[in-house]
Design an enzyme around this catalytic site. Structure first.
Site, mmCIF file in Angstrom:
data_model
loop_
_atom_site.group_PDB
_atom_site.id
_atom_site.type_symbol
_atom_site.label_atom_id
_atom_site.label_comp_id
_atom_site.label_asym_id
_atom_site.label_seq_id
_atom_site.Cartn_x
_atom_site.Cartn_y
_atom_site.Cartn_z
ATOM 1 C CG ASP A 4 -2.117 0.869 1.057
ATOM 2 O OD1 ASP A 4 -2.355 1.362 -0.062
ATOM 3 O OD2 ASP A 4 -2.829 1.087 2.055
ATOM 4 N N GLY A 5 0.322 2.325 -0.560
ATOM 5 C CA GLY A 5 1.001 3.625 -0.484
ATOM 6 C C GLY A 5 1.612 4.114 -1.791
ATOM 7 N N GLY B 55 0.099 5.375 -4.426
ATOM 8 C CA GLY B 55 -0.539 6.629 -4.834
ATOM 9 C C GLY B 55 -0.011 7.800 -4.015
ATOM 10 C CD1 TRP C 275 7.331 6.613 -2.430
ATOM 11 C CD2 TRP C 275 6.904 7.035 -4.590
ATOM 12 N NE1 TRP C 275 8.536 6.720 -3.084
ATOM 13 C CE2 TRP C 275 8.301 6.980 -4.419
ATOM 14 C CE3 TRP C 275 6.398 7.296 -5.868
ATOM 15 C CZ2 TRP C 275 9.195 7.166 -5.466
ATOM 16 C CZ3 TRP C 275 7.288 7.488 -6.914
ATOM 17 C CH2 TRP C 275 8.670 7.417 -6.706
ATOM 18 C CG ASN D 32 -7.707 -2.363 -5.710
ATOM 19 O OD1 ASN D 32 -6.696 -3.052 -5.530
ATOM 20 N ND2 ASN D 32 -8.101 -1.485 -4.786
ATOM 21 C CD GLU E 61 2.599 -13.405 15.473
ATOM 22 O OE1 GLU E 61 2.687 -12.245 15.923
ATOM 23 O OE2 GLU E 61 2.012 -14.325 16.072
HETATM 24 C C1 FPP Z 1 -1.599 0.263 -3.534
HETATM 25 O O1 FPP Z 1 -1.303 1.591 -3.648
HETATM 26 C C2 FPP Z 1 -1.018 -0.540 -4.592
HETATM 27 C C3 FPP Z 1 -1.727 -1.120 -5.571
HETATM 28 C C4 FPP Z 1 -3.184 -0.930 -5.788
HETATM 29 C C5 FPP Z 1 -0.981 -2.068 -6.415
HETATM 30 C C6 FPP Z 1 -0.947 -1.712 -7.847
HETATM 31 C C7 FPP Z 1 -0.565 -2.937 -8.589
HETATM 32 C C8 FPP Z 1 0.139 -2.926 -9.712
HETATM 33 C C9 FPP Z 1 0.672 -1.681 -10.299
HETATM 34 C C10 FPP Z 1 0.422 -4.197 -10.421
HETATM 35 C C11 FPP Z 1 1.264 -5.112 -9.604
HETATM 36 C C12 FPP Z 1 2.204 -5.845 -10.413
HETATM 37 C C13 FPP Z 1 2.849 -6.985 -10.055
HETATM 38 C C14 FPP Z 1 3.909 -7.507 -10.946
HETATM 39 C C15 FPP Z 1 2.524 -7.756 -8.835
HETATM 40 P P1 FPP Z 1 -2.503 2.593 -3.473
HETATM 41 O O2 FPP Z 1 -2.907 3.087 -4.827
HETATM 42 O O3 FPP Z 1 -3.596 1.971 -2.688
HETATM 43 O O4 FPP Z 1 -1.807 3.733 -2.666
HETATM 44 P P2 FPP Z 1 -2.514 4.806 -1.743
HETATM 45 O O5 FPP Z 1 -3.035 4.063 -0.530
HETATM 46 O O6 FPP Z 1 -1.392 5.719 -1.408
HETATM 47 O O7 FPP Z 1 -3.600 5.450 -2.544
#
Ligand code: FPP
Length: 247
Positions: A27-28, A30, A32, A75, A210
């Site tokens: 997570d994080g 976006g 970042w 999502n 855990e």
């Molecule tokens: C959360 O950040 C992250 C995600 C939703 C993951 C996004 C997944 C990919 C780009 C594909 C993954 C690829 C592989 C190879 C496994 P967020 O958007 O929830 O961040 P935020 O909480 O800061 O909004």
């Protein structure tokens, strides 16, 4: 990249207790990106680039299974542009990273629904799994279009479909119907990005995991922090609902 077969260095924290299976809620991304004035998708791009290093670090420490929560069944309700962007980044990541994972003996397993993914992505996922199926190093479960509730319902549907007699429905049987049927339950679940939720992740499998959360955004999670997390895990007392004899 030096991803090694996990068994070669098993037990490399200070007191030797290494989780067999580490699951991560990444997570994080976006936030970042937003912190740097960049579009959210840039955070996802950088986030994907961090995956190989994390797999390498955990593998070197002796972890045998990693599950990454990449995209949840919820999502899909993000803005269309972000969903399309994530699907594209995932497709590209598979195309670019599958060969490197294969060369390093990593077995890639997709967990989640496939029918809502585009044909290209379905084919790329099938190829990555086929290519790496017999690899004997670390197993990388990629949870994409994954939801814990959906997984449980799907298992129930399959059990009914198979006409399993009521008296045969045990925990042991049930876990064989889950997407994660060939992985043990996670010993450690890490969530980056500071939130304190399980967010529909491995609901059945996490009964005695855990839990560790860190405010660090996923793209900033480095090997030093991962090693500290593993040290913390190695000092936890796991009782699985029992009482310790010395208590
Ligand atoms: C959360 O950040 C992250 C995600 C939703 C993951 C996004 C997944 C990919 C780009 C594909 C993954 C690829 C592989 C190879 C496994 P967020 O958007 O929830 O961040 P935020 O909480 O800061 O909004």
């Amino acid at each position: 990249m030096q991803v090694q077969a996990a068994s070669s260095q098993h037990g490399s924290t200070q007191n030797g207790k290494v989780p067999v299976h580490v699951a991560i809620i990444m997570d994080g991304n976006g936030r970042w990106a937003q912190k740097r004035g960049l579009p959210r998708l840039e955070g996802h791009r950088v986030g994907v680039d961090c995956i190989q290093k994390v797999v390498e670090t955990l593998s070197d420490k002796g972890v045998k299974y990693i599950t990454l929560y990449a995209f949840s069944t919820e999502n899909w309700s993000r803005p269309q542009e972000e969903v399309t962007g994530i699907l594209e980044i995932f497709l590209q990541a598979l195309r670019v990273q599958t060969r490197a994972f294969h060369d390093n003996n990593v077995r890639i397993v997709h967990i989640g629904k496939v029918d809502r993914l585009g044909l290209e992505l379905q084919e790329e996922l099938a190829y990555a799994q086929r290519l790496t199926r017999d690899n004997t190093g670390i197993t990388l479960n990629v949870a994409f279009d994954y939801g814990g509730r959906d997984e449980i319902l799907e298992a129930v549907r399959k059990i009914i479909h198979d006409r399993v007699p009521e008296e045969d429905v045990s925990e042991k049987l049930f876990r064989r119907y889950l997407f994660t049927s060939d992985s043990p339950d996670p010993d450690l679940i890490i969530r980056t990005g500071g939130e304190l939720r399980i967010s529909n992740f491995l609901l059945w499998q996490s009964a005695y995991s855990e839990y560790y959360h860190t405010p660090t955004f996923w793209p900033d999670l480095d090997s030093e922090e991962l090693e500290r997390i593993l040290e913390t895990f190695s000092n936890r007392q796991r009782r699985f609902g029992r009482v310790n004899p010395e208590d």
